[in-house]
Structure formats: structure tokens, C-alpha cells
Design a protein around this motif. Sequence first.
Motif, mmCIF file in Angstrom:
data_model
loop_
_atom_site.group_PDB
_atom_site.id
_atom_site.type_symbol
_atom_site.label_atom_id
_atom_site.label_comp_id
_atom_site.label_asym_id
_atom_site.label_seq_id
_atom_site.Cartn_x
_atom_site.Cartn_y
_atom_site.Cartn_z
ATOM 1 N N UNK A 40 0.722 -1.065 0.052
ATOM 2 C CA UNK A 40 -0.002 -0.011 -0.037
ATOM 3 C C UNK A 40 1.000 1.077 -0.017
ATOM 4 N N UNK A 41 0.587 2.271 -0.969
ATOM 5 C CA UNK A 41 1.383 3.345 -0.910
ATOM 6 C C UNK A 41 0.785 4.637 0.010
ATOM 7 N N UNK A 42 -0.470 4.693 -0.348
ATOM 8 C CA UNK A 42 -1.399 5.629 0.502
ATOM 9 C C UNK A 42 -2.154 4.930 1.465
ATOM 10 N N UNK A 43 -1.887 4.974 2.691
ATOM 11 C CA UNK A 43 -2.426 4.118 3.688
ATOM 12 C C UNK A 43 -3.688 4.970 4.051
ATOM 13 N N UNK A 44 -3.681 6.198 4.054
ATOM 14 C CA UNK A 44 -5.086 7.009 4.173
ATOM 15 C C UNK A 44 -6.084 6.354 3.312
ATOM 16 N N UNK A 45 -5.812 6.463 2.184
ATOM 17 C CA UNK A 45 -6.905 5.974 0.892
ATOM 18 C C UNK A 45 -7.289 4.450 1.390
ATOM 19 N N UNK A 46 -6.410 3.753 1.492
ATOM 20 C CA UNK A 46 -6.794 2.373 1.861
ATOM 21 C C UNK A 46 -7.761 2.066 3.161
ATOM 22 N N UNK A 47 -7.340 2.910 3.996
ATOM 23 C CA UNK A 47 -8.102 3.045 5.374
ATOM 24 C C UNK A 47 -9.638 3.563 5.089
ATOM 25 N N UNK A 48 -9.404 4.583 4.372
ATOM 26 C CA UNK A 48 -10.852 5.302 4.191
ATOM 27 C C UNK A 48 -11.711 4.256 3.413
ATOM 28 N N UNK A 49 -11.205 3.824 2.200
ATOM 29 C CA UNK A 49 -11.794 2.570 1.664
ATOM 30 C C UNK A 49 -12.169 1.625 2.268
ATOM 31 N N UNK A 50 -11.352 1.152 3.190
ATOM 32 C CA UNK A 50 -11.907 -0.033 4.066
ATOM 33 C C UNK A 50 -12.949 0.052 4.787
#
Lengths: 217, 221
Positions: free
Chosen positions: B124-134
Motif C-alpha cells: 500500500x502506498x497511500x495508507x489513508x486512502x486504503x483505510x478510508x476505502x476499507x
Amino acid sequence: MEFKLICKDIRKSFGRLLVFESINFELTNNSSLAVAGKNGSGKSTLLKIIAGLLSPSSGEVIYQINGKKIDKLDWFKFVGFVAPYLQLYDEFTGYENLEILAKIRGVKDYKRKIEDILKRVNLYARRNDLVRGYSSGMKQRLKYACALLHDPILLILDEPTSNLDPEGVEMVWAIAEEQKKRGILIIATNEPEELKICEEVINLDELKLKAKGQIVK
Amino acid sequence: MLSSIWAIFLKDLKSELRTRYALNALLMFVVVTISMILFATAGEVISGELLSGLLWVVIFFSAMSGLSRTFVSEEDRGTVIFLQLATRPSAVYFGKLLFNLVLIFGINFFVVIAYFLTMEGFKIKSFDVFLAGLILGSLGLASASTIIAAIIAKANTKGTLYPVLSFPVLLPLLITAINMTQLSIEGAKLVETFGHLRILFSYFAVVVIASYLLFDYIWKE
Ligand SMILES: Nc1ncnc2c1ncn2[C@@H]1O[C@H](COP(=O)(O)OP(=O)(O)O)[C@@H](O)[C@H]1O
Ligand SMILES: [Mg+2]
């Protein structure tokens, strides 16, 4: 406080099967009604409709307090219900079942109330056993405890004495007598003795509401 | 009302911890699917895009196997009347929704950890995007699963109907959520994904409001 239960022209059918129609009656505080009829005549169906668990196909059930109609969503506050098809949570103990119910209902000061009621239905000694391990008679007693926890104005009993021993039957009589003094009692039964404790009888086979006096005549 | 919702949530939680109907099945499911993916792709380099798709496959099916239990178990055991007689329908709905939310966040936490540990290509490069999506994806998944579970609990063919009914309802959510995960691998910035976030959030809001309005009719026959 005057509580009134009105059934106006109730009809219920399941698909093509017509269970009953034109049921009319009115009950106020200190009255009682027995619903009689053969197996499959629709006693349980009528009781469920009165309690708001089932909708009538046509007609209307009304709860009134001092002439003011009560929203159907709030009916649960007034009803206590005991029936063979009502199930309790068998992964919890008798005490836990009552505690859960009290919390969901928002009953105040419930600890003392639960203890009192457990003693009343004679389950106090077994209160910390899982309901899974209860006999059917003990479950029936616990259902009474659940139904009475919030002091309902309207107590509805479907086959009230099923699975109970003679002492349990005595308990039901006492509860029924008390309920008649406090509010409204509705029983579905075929036992002649249970019919006798109610002032009015609806016989679904005859579909006529009669005052008990008239039947005796 | 709020205390009633909370009481129903606590009841379900306590019941789940005691019986572990959903929990055990779910954990087994996650372990099995992740091992299957590992075996099937052994020795191959899988792209991040494919891995984000597979992640949501695992999440979707574990949600399908676990989240329907809340209503189906009440219906199967005949305890529905107990609840119907105790409170308003909406309190039951929100109590169950809360329980499913907790359940799905618990599962997803476990799934993601297991995924990071086992899938080497999942960077994962952008963790905030990953977390928000999750998080938003889970919210939507839980809300839709809850109301669908309430509907199918009344049907006779419970098991098979659930994924069939859920798939079309969840499709827009899944596509967006998979997209978010892909973007997080590509290293997109959070501001660039606002469009997606808005979709995910509206999905959740719309489903909850519609369920709240519908639930009275579903709950009582
Ligand atoms: N959910 C249902 N779907 C279809 N028919 C039903 C349903 N519930 C009850 N019935 C039918 O309605 C009739 C009355 O049932 P019930 O009220 O349980 O009778 P009783 O309590 O007097 O023995 C029966 O013929 C029964 O088969
Ligand atoms: Mg019956």
C-alpha cells in the motif's frame, strides 16, 4: 387511567384460507375474555393480532388510554404475552433472560423486580442455570416472569397451563385473578375450567360473542 | 430508545461470545480462502490490482457467511416474538446493525492483517486512502447485509438466497471499494478519491435510511 381495547370487524385469511371474520368486541379495565375453538380455529392467530404481532387482513385493533389512541409502535409497553411458540434465549440463564428483557424494555430498578418475580414463579433457586437445561414447565414459568416484568395492562395467555404441574396451574390462576383486578386478561384455551374464569367468551367455531350469562341460560 | 438499541447489541455480543456461531465460521472462512489464494498463486507474481480484487472477494464472502446470522438465528429459534414484544422495530434494527458493524470491523481487521502477512505483492502506498476505502466499504457492506438478512430470514430458502440477493445490491459498493484499494496501491492522494468516498458514504447513508423506513414492514408480518 382507563385502558380500552377495541377490535373492529377483524378478518384474517392466509392466502385462500379464511381463518375468521367479523370479530368485534371491546374490553376495558377489570375485564376478561376467553377465546375458545377447535384446534386450527384461529385462537392463536387472533391473539397475535390483538398483541400486534400479526396484521389483520381487514378491520382494526385499537388501544386507547382515556379515549386517546395509542400508536401501534408503542403497544409493546402495554402487553404481556405467554404462548407456546414464544421462545426464550437458551444460551442465557433464566436471570439473564429477564435482565436482557428489562434492559431492552427500559424497566427501572429491575434487579429487585426480577428477584421478586423469580420467586413468584418459583424459579429463584434455578435462576443461574441456562434455559437450555430447563424443563418445558420451567420454561413456561419463565415466560410468565417475562410477561409480568413490566406490569402489563393487557395480559394475553395462549394455552396458559400447558406443561405446568398442579402447583404451576395454581400460580396461573392467581396471576389471572390478579390481572382481572388490575387490567385486561385474554386467554385462548379449550379447558372448560379456564373458560370459566373469564367474563366473556368468543367461540371461534360459533363466531359469536356472548356474555357468559347467556351461555348458561 | 438508545438504551434499548444498546441492550440488543449487548445481548447479541454476549450471545455470540458464548455460542460463537458466526465467529468460528468466519475465522475458518478467512483462513481457508487466504490459504487457497496462496496455493493457487504459489510462485507467481500477482499484481496489486488483482490482489485488491481478491481482498474484497474474501471480505464479501466472509460477510455473506457471517452477517446474516443475527436475524436468521432469531427467526430459526423462534425468539423473534421475544424481541417484537419487548421494543420498537427500529431499536431492533439499529441494535443488529451495530452488532454487524462491530462484527465486520473485527473480521476486516483480521483479514487485512492476514493479507498483509501473506501476500507479498500487496504494497500500500497511500495508507489513508486504503483505510478510508476499507472503513466506508465496511459500513456499506454491514448496512446492506443487515437489511437483506432481515428480509431473507422470513424466507424459506435462507442459505442460498442471501448471496443471490446481496450481489446486485452490493455491486456498486464493491466496485467502488475495490477501486479505492487499487488507488491506494497506486499511491493516489486522499483528495483525489473524494468522488469515491462520496459514493461510499452516500451508499451507507441511503441504505440505513431506507432500511429504517422499511424495517417496520419487514419485521412484523
Ligand atoms: N403463518 C401461517 N400461514 C398459513 N396458515 C396459517 C399460518 N398461521 C396459522 N395458519 C392457519 O390458520 C389456522 C388457525 O391457526 P391457529 O391460530 O394457530 O389455530 P389455533 O391456535 O386455534 O389452534 C390454521 O388452519 C392454520 O393452519
Ligand atoms: Mg394455538
